[in-house]
Design a protein around this motif. Structure first.
Motif, short mmCIF file in Angstrom:
data_model
loop_
_atom_site.label_atom_id
_atom_site.label_comp_id
_atom_site.label_asym_id
_atom_site.label_seq_id
_atom_site.Cartn_x
_atom_site.Cartn_y
_atom_site.Cartn_z
N ALA A 244 0.83 -1.21 0.00
CA ALA A 244 0.00 0.00 0.00
C ALA A 244 0.86 1.25 0.00
N ALA A 245 1.91 1.28 0.83
CA ALA A 245 2.78 2.45 0.88
C ALA A 245 3.53 2.65 -0.43
N GLY A 246 4.05 1.56 -1.00
CA GLY A 246 4.77 1.69 -2.27
C GLY A 246 3.88 2.16 -3.39
N SER A 247 2.67 1.60 -3.48
CA SER A 247 1.74 2.04 -4.52
C SER A 247 1.33 3.49 -4.33
N ALA A 248 1.14 3.90 -3.09
CA ALA A 248 0.75 5.28 -2.81
C ALA A 248 1.83 6.25 -3.25
N SER B 97 10.08 10.36 2.23
CA SER B 97 8.95 9.61 2.78
C SER B 97 9.08 8.11 2.65
N VAL B 98 9.73 7.63 1.58
CA VAL B 98 9.77 6.17 1.36
C VAL B 98 10.46 5.44 2.51
N ALA C 276 12.42 -3.19 0.41
CA ALA C 276 11.14 -2.53 0.18
C ALA C 276 11.31 -1.07 -0.22
N SER C 277 12.21 -0.36 0.45
CA SER C 277 12.41 1.06 0.14
C SER C 277 13.06 1.25 -1.22
N ALA C 278 14.06 0.42 -1.55
CA ALA C 278 14.76 0.58 -2.82
C ALA C 278 13.83 0.28 -4.00
N CYS D 268 18.92 4.83 -5.39
CA CYS D 268 17.75 4.14 -4.86
C CYS D 268 18.13 3.05 -3.86
N VAL D 269 19.35 2.57 -3.91
CA VAL D 269 19.82 1.58 -2.94
C VAL D 269 20.54 2.25 -1.77
#
Length: 341
Positions: free
Chosen positions: A27-31, A67-68, A83-85, A248-249
């Motif tokens: 949900a957080a990634g899609s948002a 935020s990620v 998950a964050s990357a 991103c990493v």
């Protein structure tokens, strides 16, 4: 008997908590992807100027970088880097690809607004899903060792951002690290590469060493040195893609260098410091001196900053291992002898 009877119930609760964590991460990634790409599309349809569009894209990139890690710190503590990357690379790719596609649609503005609204609704659902996993936050397996203070992690992120920002000479959008729209297969390859690197970082973190982080910083220094040596503008898309993957990493990996109760509150610190470094590096790279013949000096300083970060992580790793080795030797030589009777 009592412990055995309650064991299945505990396993069932852990399964439910794991499922809720996965749902919260999705949900957080899609948002993040929906809100960032929808906002970028709305700004494109608004017809802003080039300077205003660059500032807006930079603000969106800052919001994502900030935020990620913060959103992923709660539901995905064990695999937070992965998950964050993955969320960051998907968000950045969506920001670059979707606005141009929606701009060609008749009702593209409505679709972009709906994307932002759906993203906001998913954030509300993320809060409810995180509440389901709050009871397991005190589990010892979910804790991450606090290896570095917040200030040190911010400094490492700042140096990494400076090295990425100096690539303005080779990037089309220097502030947000974008190289223009990508095809689907390029986005898929980027996602696979980021996930693979993030898995290696998580494995390195689980073994309580920073070997993968050291490798990332050395790779940054080597790439910057290669770009300074070749000085070929045709390398712009390739250079931007490589450093977008590394960024991103790097940001989520730096966010996991701290643990305990402060992690959720300070997980966004590397994202802010990294973006400030990118803006500063881009501002320096676009000045008349550094953009012309002096860019080699700027690239040399950027490569040196990455090597300093790698040396700092290596020194901290060695200093942390030394007391453990001394304690093991002390325990071996001073343990009581067993009685022969």
């Amino acid at each position: 008997m009592a412990a055995a009877s309650t064991d299945p119930a505990m396993r069932g609760a852990q399964r439910m908590s794991t499922a809720a964590s996965v749902v919260a991460v999705c949900a957080a990634g899609s948002a993040c992807a929906l809100i960032a790409s929808g906002s970028a599309a709305l700004s494109m349809r608004a017809g802003l100027g080039q300077h205003a569009s660059s500032l807006w894209m930079s603000a969106l990139a800052l919001a994502a970088m900030t935020s990620v890690p913060l959103l992923m710190a709660r539901p995905a503590s064990r695999h937070m880097t992965l998950a964050s990357a993955a969320t960051l690379i998907v968000t950045m790719s969506a920001m670059n690809a979707l606005p141009a596609y929606l701009n060609g649609m008749q009702h593209g503005g409505v679709v972009a607004a709906l994307m932002v609204a759906v993203g906001g609704a998913l954030l509300c659902y993320w809060r409810r899903a995180c509440a389901c996993t709050a009871s397991t936050r005190g589990h010892p397996d979910m804790q991450i060792e606090a290896t570095r203070p917040v200030g040190a992690a911010a400094l490492l992120a700042l140096f990494a951002g400076l090295s990425s920002g100096t690539l303005a000479r080779f990037q089309l959008y220097a502030l947000c690290g974008s190289s223009g729209a990508q095809s689907c297969w390029q986005i898929a390859l980027s996602l696979i590469a980021v996930c693979a690197l993030a898995c290696l970082v998580d494995r390195s973190r689980s073994s309580n060493n920073n070997s993968m982080m050291i490798t990332l910083y050395i790779a940054r220094a080597a790439l910057i040195g290669a770009l300074a040596t070749l000085d070929d503008p045709a390398l712009a898309p390739l250079a931007a893609t490589f450093f977008l993957l590394l960024d991103c990493v790097t940001i989520p990996a730096l966010a996991t260098l701290r643990g305990g109760s402060q992690r959720v509150l300070s997980a966004s610190c590397p994202g802010i410091a990294h973006h400030l470094g990118m803006v500063t590096g881009a501002a320096l790279a676009t000045t008349p001196y550094f953009f012309n013949d002096g860019f080699v000096v700027l690239f040399a300083l950027s490569a040196a900053a990455n090597l300093i970060c790698a040396a700092s992580l290596a020194t901290h790793r060695r200093a942390r291992k030394t007391p453990r080795r001394v304690a093991q030797l002390d325990h071996r030589f001073h343990r009581p002898a067993h009685s022969s009777s």
